[in-house]
Design a protein around this motif. Structure first.
Motif, short mmCIF file in Angstrom:
data_model
loop_
_atom_site.label_atom_id
_atom_site.label_comp_id
_atom_site.label_asym_id
_atom_site.label_seq_id
_atom_site.Cartn_x
_atom_site.Cartn_y
_atom_site.Cartn_z
N GLU A 1 0.81 -1.21 0.00
CA GLU A 1 0.00 0.00 0.00
C GLU A 1 0.84 1.26 0.00
OE1 GLU A 1 -2.59 -0.26 3.32
OE2 GLU A 1 -3.90 -1.76 2.39
N GLN A 2 2.12 1.15 0.35
CA GLN A 2 2.97 2.33 0.37
C GLN A 2 4.43 1.93 0.22
OE1 GLN A 2 2.01 4.20 4.07
NE2 GLN A 2 2.90 2.60 5.33
N ALA A 3 5.24 2.89 -0.16
CA ALA A 3 6.67 2.66 -0.31
C ALA A 3 7.39 3.98 -0.06
CB ALA A 3 6.99 2.13 -1.71
N GLU A 4 8.66 3.88 0.33
CA GLU A 4 9.43 5.08 0.65
C GLU A 4 10.88 4.88 0.27
OE1 GLU A 4 10.80 7.83 4.51
OE2 GLU A 4 9.23 6.29 4.72
N ILE A 5 11.46 5.90 -0.35
CA ILE A 5 12.90 5.93 -0.59
C ILE A 5 13.43 7.27 -0.09
CG2 ILE A 5 13.01 4.33 -2.53
CD1 ILE A 5 12.83 6.72 -4.42
N HIS A 6 14.69 7.29 0.31
CA HIS A 6 15.25 8.53 0.84
C HIS A 6 16.75 8.56 0.60
CE1 HIS A 6 14.70 5.54 4.12
NE2 HIS A 6 16.01 5.73 4.25
N ARG A 7 17.28 9.74 0.62
CA ARG A 7 18.73 9.95 0.53
C ARG A 7 19.07 11.20 1.32
NH1 ARG A 7 20.58 10.79 -5.38
NH2 ARG A 7 22.53 11.16 -4.29
N SER A 8 20.22 11.20 1.91
CA SER A 8 20.64 12.33 2.74
C SER A 8 21.66 13.18 2.00
CB SER A 8 21.23 11.83 4.06
OG SER A 8 22.33 10.98 3.81
N TYR A 9 21.76 14.43 2.40
CA TYR A 9 22.75 15.34 1.84
C TYR A 9 23.07 16.38 2.90
CZ TYR A 9 18.44 17.93 0.89
OH TYR A 9 17.24 18.55 1.01
N GLU A 10 24.18 17.06 2.73
CA GLU A 10 24.62 18.06 3.72
C GLU A 10 24.02 19.41 3.38
OE1 GLU A 10 28.76 19.98 5.50
OE2 GLU A 10 28.80 18.37 4.01
N LEU A 11 23.50 20.09 4.39
CA LEU A 11 22.90 21.40 4.20
C LEU A 11 23.80 22.50 4.75
CD1 LEU A 11 19.18 20.79 5.26
CD2 LEU A 11 20.00 21.33 2.99
N ARG A 12 23.66 23.68 4.16
CA ARG A 12 24.40 24.84 4.65
C ARG A 12 23.53 26.07 4.46
NH1 ARG A 12 29.68 25.60 1.58
NH2 ARG A 12 28.31 26.72 0.15
N SER A 13 23.38 26.86 5.48
CA SER A 13 22.50 28.04 5.41
C SER A 13 23.12 29.12 4.53
CB SER A 13 22.24 28.60 6.81
OG SER A 13 23.47 29.01 7.40
N GLY A 14 22.24 29.97 4.00
CA GLY A 14 22.69 31.13 3.23
C GLY A 14 22.91 30.86 1.76
N VAL A 15 22.67 29.66 1.28
CA VAL A 15 22.89 29.34 -0.13
C VAL A 15 21.55 28.97 -0.76
CG1 VAL A 15 24.13 27.88 -1.77
CG2 VAL A 15 25.21 28.51 0.41
N PRO A 16 21.17 29.60 -1.88
CA PRO A 16 19.90 29.26 -2.53
C PRO A 16 19.89 27.81 -3.01
CG PRO A 16 20.75 31.36 -3.35
CD PRO A 16 21.85 30.73 -2.55
N VAL A 17 18.71 27.20 -2.95
CA VAL A 17 18.59 25.80 -3.35
C VAL A 17 17.18 25.61 -3.92
CG1 VAL A 17 17.80 25.06 -1.08
CG2 VAL A 17 18.86 23.40 -2.59
N ALA A 18 17.03 24.64 -4.81
CA ALA A 18 15.73 24.34 -5.40
C ALA A 18 15.55 22.83 -5.51
CB ALA A 18 15.58 25.00 -6.77
#
Length: 722
Positions: A44-61
């Motif tokens: 009925e459901q499934a999930e995938i994920h991946r992590s990455y490093e964040l840093r404030s002050g930088v635009p991202v989309a």
């Protein structure tokens, strides 16, 4: 905001190789498209994920596309967690998802405190006016400017480009965890896919639209694979100096130019104007592509697919795939493979002549017709649900590809026992076979392509959904155009609540041509309408025993052209628009005041008059306000002779005829149905009167309080026999 990560590009590789973890065996990644695998059946459901490093002050989309056969629901939906912030109050997670009814796209902030209940706040939303159409192809993007603004953007062919902004203050420890969670039911899992979520860092814009690659299909069309989603609703293309239509491929990044390549040598120049991206108008876009090679021009196509064969007859229990050679040279099929989903199947080493057909099927089955060029295969694909079927050269170059899903199948029509045939048109159409055997393996299709229809060409002009008996229900259609319309090329889509699911219903079950400026009345029992409405033209009545289960309380109805799935009319039916009492709401139809009126608004509808016996099937509506139409209720109370004669067939029951001498003495008075026959006798000199000059006065009582009484008065000479 993201440290050490550039644009994450996803290729046709295993999903685990792209750094995802979780239910990776339940997802397949091919050509940038993310689909559910057969292993997800029963889940009925499934999930995938991946992590990455964040840093404030930088635009991202973050960007992704969604492709649903109809709008998401509570049980068929997705949620994309973009990032989280650990604050003193708890963990804040920012999530992109539809609302439970699929009527909105939302950016939600969810707070999960260490102690206490979880809280959700909708930061941004886009409300969808045509959610089923929008969700079939929609690109979504969330942008954080690195300071204090988040923007939610969407692009769809129906809604164009939309933006919504909000000011936020991101304080706390940032955590990058991109997580895609999907819910699905077995019936819809194969008709849904997404593009793999992409992160852009640092983000300025998606930049110029770039051509990643191009391909030429065997039907003569060019496919351009672009670097980002585009809106083509206003686009115009020139290919080699020739203007051509522009269409989408499977995603918003695929552009199909349905033209044959120009003759000559050297690259082919392509110019497209009117495109739009999530960042705004593109301006004139141009590129050049290599002229197709001999292999590109082979002309091989998949021309017919039998998925659910009939149980009796010559094609009983034989699934097959028909291929045709539309080129001018023979093709060695030993150099070609058939691919179904991700599995490749070798073809027998035979030569297919120009204009020839070959029918591929399992060697465990037999097609009895000796005239068919059959190619039994020891290994033949199992075709069920939604799947992609393609022809490829052994070198890996694509020849032709067909995606079999709900976008290819014809809504409302029986699927079992009939093949899907490719009809020669521009662009190609697919239709369920209408032959008695269920298909035409090894032979050309006998069907014509569906005609394209402009919005408003065919409209719902009257609805009787609350009669005294079920057999007296009807749906009246009106052809507003100057050309005849084949009703088998249109289907009805309806739902009985604002958040319900749509059902499809074919207007007719056999060919039916509706002449220009004419009516067709769909009803379960035509004799009932002939009895109730004497002025009804019986030739307009179309028997439909399987009348759709449209609610007499509330319903949304659309007419959709099968040629290109264009919605040509939309109406809403509400019982309270008939009146306030139970008597008002039964035995009366809702009439559209004009074919041009917006059928979703109350102002477009009025209750049929009592004088018309509560309905006007197959003729001009009693409440029509269509200007310039003969027989409509004029605003000027003084009628000309021509107006009076035009109104008599429609409103004769409301008419009163009075005859006077020149001195003002009344001679005769007739009312209702007696008026028209008596006037005909006057005109023929057969009325029971001597030869004399008389004053003829005809008055019409208005069928609606908003209408004015009408009067005709004139002097006639009666050449009587008395």
């Amino acid at each position: 905001m993201l440290a050490g990560l550039a644009l994450l590009t996803f290729l046709s590789r295993g999903i685990a190789q792209e750094g995802w973890s979780g239910d990776v065996d339940l997802f397949a990644l091919e050509g940038g498209q993310l689909t559910l695998t057969p292993l997800a059946q029963g889940r009925e459901q499934a999930e995938i994920h991946r992590s990455y490093e964040l840093r404030s002050g930088v635009p991202v989309a973050w960007t992704m596309e969604c492709h649903y056969d109809r709008r998401p629901s509570r049980y068929n939906t997705f949620a994309l967690d973009l990032f989280s912030i650990q604050t003193e109050a708890g963990l804040e997670t920012y999530t992109l998802a539809p609302d439970p009814k699929g009527l909105e796209v939302r950016l939600v902030r969810r707070l999960s405190p260490a102690n206490g209940a979880r809280k959700e706040e909708v930061l941004l939303r886009h409300t969808l006016t045509s959610p089923d159409e929008v969700w079939s192809k929609v690109a979504l993007r969330v942008v954080y400017d690195g300071d204090r603004t988040i923007r939610l953007s969407m692009l769809s062919p129906e809604g164009g480009v939309r933006h919504a902004d909000i000011a936020v203050q991101l304080g706390g420890r940032l955590e990058g965890l991109l997580s895609l969670r999907v819910k699905f039911t077995s019936g819809r899992m194969s008709s849904t896919f997404w593009t793999e979520p992409t992160i852009h860092f640092p983000y300025k814009s998606l930049g110029q639209v770039r051509l990643l690659r191009s391909a030429r299909r065997s039907d003569g069309t060019l496919v351009l694979y672009l670097s980002q989603p585009v809106n083509l609703s206003r686009a115009v293309a020139l290919v080699g100096g020739r203007e051509t239509r522009v269409a989408y491929g499977e995603t918003l990044r695929e552009v199909i130019l349905p033209v044959s390549s120009p003759s000559g040598s050297g690259p082919i120049e392509v110019r497209i104007s009117g495109m739009e991206t999530l960042d705004g108008p593109v301006g004139e876009w141009q590129t050049s592509i290599e002229r197709p090679s001999a292999e590109d021009r082979s002309g091989l196509i998949i021309s017919e697919i039998m998925i659910d064969p009939p149980t009796v007859g010559p094609l009983a229990r034989v699934p097959y795939v028909e291929i045709a050679n539309r080129g001018t040279a023979p093709v060695d099929l030993g150099r070609v493979i058939l691919r179904c989903r991700t599995t490749a199947y070798d073809l027998p080493p035979v030569t297919l002549s120009p204009g020839g057909y070959a029918v591929l099927h399992s060697s465990q089955h037999k097609l009895p017709q000796e005239s068919i060029h059959t190619l039994p295969m020891d290994h033949f694909p199992s075709m069920s649900g939604s799947f992609a079927l393609s022809l490829e050269w052994r070198s890996g170059q694509s020849i032709d590809r067909v995606v079999v899903d709900d976008r290819l199948r014809e809504p409302g029509l029986q699927r079992e026992g009939r093949s899907i045939e490719r009809i020669e048109s521009d662009p190609p159409q697919w239709r369920y076979s209408t032959t008695p055997t269920g298909g035409t393996p090894g032979a050309p299709s006998l069907m014509r392509p569906y005609e394209t229809l402009a919005p408003g060409a065919l409209v719902v002009s009257e609805l009787m959904l609350s009669p005294e008996s079920v057999g007296e229900k009807y749906i009246e259609l009106y052809n507003t155009s100057s050309q005849p319309i084949e009703l088998e090329g249109v289907h009805m889509s309806f739902r009985n609540s604002p958040d319900g699911s749509y059902s499809a219903w074919p207007l007719v079950v056999s060919p039916y041509t509706l002449p220009a400026k004419s009516y067709a009345v769909l009803t379960p029992y035509p004799p009932a309408l002939e009895r109730l409405y004497p002025l009804c033209d019986p030739s307009t009545l179309v028997e439909r025993i399987d009348f759709p289960s449209i609610s007499p309380t509330y319903s949304e109805i659309s007419l959709i052209a099968r040629a290109d799935r264009t919605t040509i009319d939309q109406v809403v039916y509400r019982r309270q628009w008939l009146g306030d009492t139970a008597a008002d709401r039964t035995r009366h139809s809702l009439e559209r005041v004009s074919p041009q009126a917006d059928g979703t608004k109350k102002s477009a509808w009025r209750r049929a008059s009592e004088a018309s016996r509560g309905g006007t099937p197959g003729r001009l509506n009693s409440s029509s306000t269509e200007s310039g139409s003969e027989g409509t209720w004029p605003d000027d109370p003084h009628l000309s002779y021509e107006q009076m004669m035009a109104l008599l067939p429609l409103y004769g029951e409301l008419a009163t005829l009075e005859l006077f001498t020149l001195e003002g003495q009344q001679i005769y008075r007739k009312e209702g149905r007696e008026v028209r026959p008596f006037i005909e006798k006057l005109q023929d000199g057969k009325a029971p009167l001597p030869t004399l000059i008389i004053v003829v006065r005809v008055t019409f009582t208005p069928p609606d309080p908003d209408f004015v009484p009408l009067t005709y008065s004139g002097k006639w000479v009666h050449a009587g026999a008395m």
